[in-house]
Enzyme design. Structure first.
Site, short mmCIF file in Angstrom:
data_model
loop_
_atom_site.label_atom_id
_atom_site.label_comp_id
_atom_site.label_asym_id
_atom_site.label_seq_id
_atom_site.Cartn_x
_atom_site.Cartn_y
_atom_site.Cartn_z
N LYS A 1 0.85 -1.19 0.00
CA LYS A 1 0.00 0.00 0.00
C LYS A 1 0.89 1.24 0.00
CE LYS A 1 -4.31 1.57 2.10
NZ LYS A 1 -5.36 1.29 3.09
N GLU B 1 -19.63 -5.22 9.64
CA GLU B 1 -20.55 -4.42 10.45
C GLU B 1 -21.58 -5.28 11.18
OE1 GLU B 1 -18.90 -1.89 7.15
OE2 GLU B 1 -19.85 -3.86 7.25
N ARG C 1 -25.56 -1.41 6.83
CA ARG C 1 -25.23 -2.79 6.48
C ARG C 1 -25.56 -3.77 7.60
NH1 ARG C 1 -20.82 -2.82 2.38
NH2 ARG C 1 -19.85 -4.58 3.45
#
Length: 630
Positions: free
Chosen positions: A282, A367, A395
């Site tokens: 990343k 979630e 969600r």
């Protein structure tokens, strides 16, 4: 600032033109693409680290696959900036995340290359599988590729899709962009070599032929199968995916373009579900982002030469108010646990995670699990605080209702990014939480008018014996001084801010300061409602008796929002006072400057005044029964 030249990139406007390059030119193109991305995002802000890690993968995918006929689904969507640049939107990058400009995520309306809108995570495998099954049903020779990474594999939905895909034998390729080495750091020459061998036609055909021949000799075939699995299991972590029905290849170096291209070419020709595991870094190629990928994950404007962030206003944000309160409350009550679905930095939990590591729980991008694990802890006497964005709480709606509210468990929801979020657009806007929360029994719903009230509401909700939610906007508030004392607010009681005539403005959360300014010009009564639920019914009914017009103002969908509860009360009590409900309109609001978007929604000072003036100008009887929705 260093001048940049892009001799290859400036001639690439479509993937067709990319595919005209020789394979030897691809590393140079990737270098130009990386430099262009850094320069571009330095001027606009946006998601940087993840895109820097997908440069080579993006080039290889568009080089090997016949896009847009072959479908690419990016997940999470903020990895897709390089994809946008290579698919005809390079010149539009200066408009990224601005009004009428490029969206920060894939968007079907924006380009045929954006095959699926991906603002939330972990949806790509399901979507790509749906596309593969559709092609299969229609008899179309089309490839579907799901590129999943940046933590998206931590969500249960991804594994639900993997489980289904391995069972239906569709032509689906899943590319896992493992940019944290969360599965295995096993990369290098041997692994890359095995990837090329295991993905090649010779190996695949030999494997299929062996199955046919040895299939007549069960004991021999079983021995060969186990030997193959043992060999692959020693060098690759593919057992899980193989058991789910995928042909697993990898892990390979996701920045090695020759290996990527050759492996993808081989896998493109293999039938059935395929799984390619790549490992990337990343922030690759930009030292500040490599060293601090979280800071440059979603970054503001910066100097592209050294990565220095440009100065911004040094005001306390609501997120910081929450983070400070959480640490203070944890110090006072050892039952407190802080839970987040992979949003430690965004939700203000960094300091808490460092001070109270044993009471900090990051469940990943999951979630649903976050809510139910909080419910389980609440059953055992703990006091869970779930820090979550408004758009992500959507969600886990079933868990919110069934696992928390139905059992009346004391879980506090600290709901960040409520209302409009500006540049992140409709995928991240918290436009609906007051609507979807207020219809649930047992839950207390609060919206603070300022930073100090936010702290007091968090304490109020924490002290309750049932579920409670405090929703607050992104960024800063009016700038109120924060009282560090823990003070609980009177439950369900609003605050009269201004006494006026004829009109009463009932404002919620971020709209209180706007209502106060409008109220000064209108000589109107202004109320900080504080509680969406329970509603301060005695005050509302009193205001209805004393005024010709009530106006509810909220930064939430006008349909089913806080104003609806006021309307229901007036109807129940047969009060004939006119009512205007102001809120976000019934369509998805695109990205742009937050204040501009509020202006367009009629939620500015002038917009409120004009709406009220129009009401009186168009009426013949101020006491007629009318309910208006903006």
């Amino acid at each position: 600032m260093t001048a940049q030249t892009y001799s290859l990139l400036e001639n690439i406007n479509t993937p067709d033109e990319l595919r005209q390059l020789s394979q030897e030119q691809l590393p140079e193109l990737a270098d130009e693409l990386r430099r262009f991305l850094i320069q571009s995002v330095s001027h606009t802000g946006g998601h940087l680290s993840a895109g820097l890690g997908t440069i080579e993968l993006t080039v290889a995918l568009h080089y090997v696959f016949n896009t847009p006929e072959d479908r690419l689904v990016w997940d999470v969507g903020h990895q897709s900036y390089p994809h946008k640049i290579l698919t005809g939107r390079r010149e539009q990058m200066p408009t990224l995340r601005q009004k009428d400009g490029l969206a920060g995520f894939p968007k079907r309306e924006e380009s045929p290359y954006d095959t699926f809108g991906v603002g939330h995570s972990s949806t790509s495998i399901s979507a790509a599988l749906g596309m593969a099954l559709a092609a299969q049903e229609q008899g179309i020779d089309r490839k579907a590729v799901a590129i999943i990474g940046d933590g998206a594999m931590t969500a249960g939905m991804a594994f639900e899709a993997l489980n289904h895909a391995g069972d239906v034998d569709a032509n689906l390729l899943v590319v896992l962009n493992d940019n944290e080495m969360s599965i295995s750091p096993n990369v290098g020459g041997m692994s890359n070599y095995l990837a090329r061998v295991l993905s090649g036609r010779f190996y695949s055909s030999m494997r299929d032929t062996s199955k046919k021949v040895l299939g007549k000799m069960p004991s021999v075939w079983e021995l060969a199968k186990r030997a193959e699995e043992h060999m692959k299991g020693m060098v690759v972590p593919g057992t899980l995916f193989e058991e789910l029905g995928f042909n697993y290849i990898g892990p390979i170096d996701g920045h090695d373009l020759p290996t990527l291209v050759s492996t993808l070419r081989n896998m493109r020709e293999i039938e059935g579900p395929q799984f390619l595991h790549i490992v990337t870094k990343k922030g690759k190629g930009f030292t500040p982002a490599e060293q601090n990928p979280c800071t440059y994950h979603g970054v503001g404007k910066f100097d592209p030469d050294n990565g220095e962030l440009l100065a911004s206003a040094n005001k306390t944000t609501y997120t910081q108010v929450f983070g400070e309160w959480l640490c203070d409350m944890a110090e006072a009550d050892k039952r407190l646990v802080g839970i987040t679905p992979a949003m430690r930095e965004g939700s203000g939990l960094v300091e808490f995670s460092q001070q109270f590591p044993k009471r900090y729980i990051d469940v990943g991008i999951a979630e649903q699990h976050a809510i139910t694990v909080a419910a389980g802890m609440a059953c055992e006497g703990m006091k869970p605080v779930v820090a979550i964005y408004s758009t992500f709480l959507q969600r886990a709606y079933d868990q919110l209702i069934h696992d928390v509210a139905l059992q009346n468990l004391p879980v506090l929801f600290a709901i960040d990014r409520a209302g409009l979020v500006g540049p992140d657009g409709p995928t991240h806007a918290g436009s609906f939480d007051l609507s979807y929360l207020s219809c649930i029994p047992n839950i207390t719903v609060m919206a603070p008018a300022d930073e100090n009230e936010c702290r007091q509401m968090l304490f109020t909700g924490y002290c309750l014996d049932g579920p409670a939610a405090v929703r607050y906007p992104r960024g800063t508030g009016p700038g109120m001084t924060i009282d560090k004392e823990m003070t609980a607010l009177p439950l369900g009681r609003a605050e009269l801010r201004r006494r006026g005539k004829r009109v009463a403005l009932l404002a919620y959360g971020s709209m209180v300061s706007v209502a106060e300014a409008a109220g000064e010009q209108l000589d109107a009564t202004v109320v900080n409602m504080r509680f969406v639920k329970p509603l301060d019914e005695p005050l509302v009914l009193k205001l209805a008796e004393e005024h010709d017009l009530l106006v509810t103002i909220e930064e939430n969908s006008v349909i089913g929002g806080a104003g609806s509860l006021v309307a229901q009360l007036l109807d129940k009590q047969a009060k004939h006072t006119a009512l205007i409900q102001l809120g976000l309109p019934d369509y998805f609001i695109e990205q742009g400057d937050r204040q501009d978007l509020l202006n367009e929604s009629g939620l500015s000072i002038q917009g409120i005044i004009e709406r009220i003036n129009h009401h009186f100008e168009s009426k013949t009887s101020p006491k007629a029964v009318q309910v208006h929705s903006y």
